[in-house]
Motif scaffolding. Sequence first.
Motif, PDB file in Angstrom:
ATOM      1  N   LEU A  29      -2.808  -1.312   6.657  1.00 43.08           N
ATOM      2  CA  LEU A  29      -3.684  -1.699   5.551  1.00 43.08           C
ATOM      3  C   LEU A  29      -5.035  -2.139   6.102  1.00 43.08           C
ATOM      4  CD1 LEU A  29      -1.354  -3.758   3.151  1.00 43.08           C
ATOM      5  CD2 LEU A  29      -2.266  -1.470   2.796  1.00 43.08           C
ATOM      6  N   HIS A  30      -6.083  -1.478   5.649  1.00 37.17           N
ATOM      7  CA  HIS A  30      -7.429  -1.763   6.137  1.00 37.17           C
ATOM      8  C   HIS A  30      -8.263  -2.320   4.990  1.00 37.17           C
ATOM      9  CE1 HIS A  30     -11.613  -0.065   7.299  1.00 37.17           C
ATOM     10  NE2 HIS A  30     -11.452  -1.250   7.860  1.00 37.17           N
ATOM     11  N   CYS A  31      -8.797  -3.532   5.183  1.00 40.36           N
ATOM     12  CA  CYS A  31      -9.621  -4.185   4.165  1.00 40.36           C
ATOM     13  C   CYS A  31     -10.995  -4.486   4.764  1.00 40.36           C
ATOM     14  CB  CYS A  31      -8.944  -5.472   3.677  1.00 40.36           C
ATOM     15  SG  CYS A  31      -9.787  -6.257   2.290  1.00 40.36           S
ATOM     16  N   PRO A  32     -11.960  -3.572   4.625  1.00 39.60           N
ATOM     17  CA  PRO A  32     -13.279  -3.728   5.261  1.00 39.60           C
ATOM     18  C   PRO A  32     -14.030  -4.988   4.844  1.00 39.60           C
ATOM     19  CG  PRO A  32     -12.987  -1.498   4.383  1.00 39.60           C
ATOM     20  CD  PRO A  32     -11.852  -2.313   3.861  1.00 39.60           C
ATOM     21  N   VAL A  60       4.203  -3.359   8.480  1.00 40.47           N
ATOM     22  CA  VAL A  60       2.808  -3.394   8.014  1.00 40.47           C
ATOM     23  C   VAL A  60       1.906  -3.955   9.113  1.00 40.47           C
ATOM     24  CG1 VAL A  60       1.210  -4.301   6.278  1.00 40.47           C
ATOM     25  CG2 VAL A  60       3.553  -3.704   5.625  1.00 40.47           C
ATOM     26  N   ARG A  61       0.773  -3.311   9.312  1.00 39.24           N
ATOM     27  CA  ARG A  61      -0.263  -3.807  10.217  1.00 39.24           C
ATOM     28  C   ARG A  61      -1.536  -4.025   9.405  1.00 39.24           C
ATOM     29  NH1 ARG A  61      -1.510  -2.981  15.911  1.00 39.24           N
ATOM     30  NH2 ARG A  61      -2.813  -4.784  16.390  1.00 39.24           N
ATOM     31  N   LEU A  62      -2.193  -5.179   9.609  1.00 36.90           N
ATOM     32  CA  LEU A  62      -3.383  -5.534   8.836  1.00 36.90           C
ATOM     33  C   LEU A  62      -4.626  -5.449   9.713  1.00 36.90           C
ATOM     34  CD1 LEU A  62      -1.949  -8.649   6.967  1.00 36.90           C
ATOM     35  CD2 LEU A  62      -2.183  -6.342   6.075  1.00 36.90           C
ATOM     36  N   CYS A  98       2.488   7.333  10.267  1.00 36.38           N
ATOM     37  CA  CYS A  98       1.909   6.118   9.693  1.00 36.38           C
ATOM     38  C   CYS A  98       0.990   6.463   8.529  1.00 36.38           C
ATOM     39  CB  CYS A  98       1.138   5.361  10.772  1.00 36.38           C
ATOM     40  SG  CYS A  98       0.313   3.871  10.177  1.00 36.38           S
ATOM     41  N   LEU A  99       1.068   5.688   7.487  1.00 38.06           N
ATOM     42  CA  LEU A  99       0.167   5.822   6.349  1.00 38.06           C
ATOM     43  C   LEU A  99      -0.937   4.784   6.484  1.00 38.06           C
ATOM     44  CD1 LEU A  99      -0.643   6.842   3.482  1.00 38.06           C
ATOM     45  CD2 LEU A  99       0.917   5.098   2.565  1.00 38.06           C
ATOM     46  N   VAL A 100      -2.191   5.234   6.455  1.00 43.24           N
ATOM     47  CA  VAL A 100      -3.336   4.330   6.494  1.00 43.24           C
ATOM     48  C   VAL A 100      -3.893   4.197   5.081  1.00 43.24           C
ATOM     49  CG1 VAL A 100      -5.652   3.934   7.420  1.00 43.24           C
ATOM     50  CG2 VAL A 100      -3.891   4.987   8.860  1.00 43.24           C
ATOM     51  N   VAL A 101      -3.974   2.963   4.606  1.00 43.63           N
ATOM     52  CA  VAL A 101      -4.506   2.702   3.263  1.00 43.63           C
ATOM     53  C   VAL A 101      -5.752   1.830   3.397  1.00 43.63           C
ATOM     54  CG1 VAL A 101      -4.058   1.733   0.973  1.00 43.63           C
ATOM     55  CG2 VAL A 101      -2.207   2.849   2.240  1.00 43.63           C
TER      56      VAL A 101
END
Length: 543
Positions: free
Chosen positions: A120-123, A157-159, A277-280
């Motif tokens: 999960l990527h939260c810029p 999950v990786r943040l 892996c799914l990148v969101v």
Amino acid sequence: MATRRLGVGETLGALNAALGPGSPVWIKETRTRHLRSRDFLAPHRALQARFDDGQVPEHLLHALACLQGPGVAPVLRCAPTPAGLSLQLQRPAVFERVLSAVAAYATPALPALPGQRVLLHCPALRSSPCALRLSQLRTVLVADHLARALRAHGVCVRLVPAVQDPHMLTFLQQLRVDWPAASERASSHSLRSHALEEVTSAHDGRTLSPGILGRLCLKELVEEQGRTAGYDSNLDNCLVTEDLLSVLAELQEALWHWPEDSHPGLAGSPDTGTDSCLVVHVVSCEEEFQQQKLDLLWRKLVDKAPLRQKHLICGPVKVAGAPGPLMTAPEYYKFRHAQVCKASALKHGGDLAHDPAWTEIFGVLSVATIKFEMLSTAPQSQLFLALADKNISTKGTKSGTFVMYNCARLATLFESYKCSMEQGLYPTFPPVSSLDFSLLHDEGEWLLLFNNILPFPDLLSQTAMLDCTAPGLHITARTEMICKFLVQLSMDFSSYYNRVHILGEPRPHRFGQMFVRLQLLRAVREVLHTGLAMLGLPPLSHI
């Protein structure tokens, strides 16, 4: 006696299968007036499309009345009515099955796929808190909630990004957002070398500003992905900067090296492959264009960039009643915190804001108010925030404060029972196997079990459901479900608690009903606490 957890999905599946091949026709009832006479209905119009004149053959009616199977709730009766085919369950038996295994109904219905990984990527978390807009705060809360839901479902999950700004870390802790920290940036040396090879012919020889490596054409890559992928048609060139490469380096590092405790057999192993892996990317609609550039740049510069990149786009946040033209996230928190303190002072009297015993409670109530406001609307939709005081009142049934208030009422109830038991007024709680569940016959009791406790495992699974196989760039998430569920659960509990006296006079002939009601509310408490944990909120013992 069967021990498998009962399920709404399993029961509906068995009911539809019993009628033979065709589209599903059965629905679960939720309204109180309908639940007085039935639990499931096959509407007359749907039956007409399946059978001549809508008449269900007698042998099928018999099969429905005797329906059994793994996870299928026991049936009491099934009969034709003007509305259609009505079915009622054996409610005492359902109460017994569910309330004898309370913990089983506070976990997801379906396990995750073994080894499933989501990055999960939260810029928005690369900015400082004072620059964090409300639309960006929304993405942070959505990402945090989605991470909790996925982990509860067994997903690894990786943040990203790991936060470096100490002020941002403090603010996230204040919001009860669980996010990793980092002391230094990932190295972008190899990416820089590759980027220089790609951009050397992209500029006309003029001196570039510091931090800018050149311009990269993305048009061919957009066309290669196809128009249906969902990339903006205006994506043509990308100005490659040191900051962009640093972002890509961190994403690539996170993708290749998972923490030791992330998942058995996956930690630190780049050989597992990026395709698994799914990148969101969780971004606001204002940042979508820039994130698409980053997505394509990653594909362009890195041979092993993930093939499955999805963008979860959060809609805009509109504010009514803001004290200024542009409210930042910290200002929003301070505004809500001041309202919570004011409301508590009016309720309890005196200034409690500086009372150490209330400091944490006010913090939890402020965060609950914010999270329920931000997360009760589907993330893809536009969000309207009304900053009036009524939104933080315990009387308002739509607020996080209302949910926390009912959480405290439950805690007070069980504490009262415990104190009375220690004084010898009530006996100790008997074994659950000895309870008479036929004593639960109030319509509010069935409403709590059938609409809240029984469907909760399915709801947890739906919250963690990401359709990564759907074509296109965008993905949707159901992060609004938990908040809406907890509000409805609190409304149903509040209505029941206001009407039914749980701890009656200490008379032996009333203990049986008291204990069975307490067991029901134990299940309500378990579900409520699990739902709050999905939001990072602790249960409160008093407000």
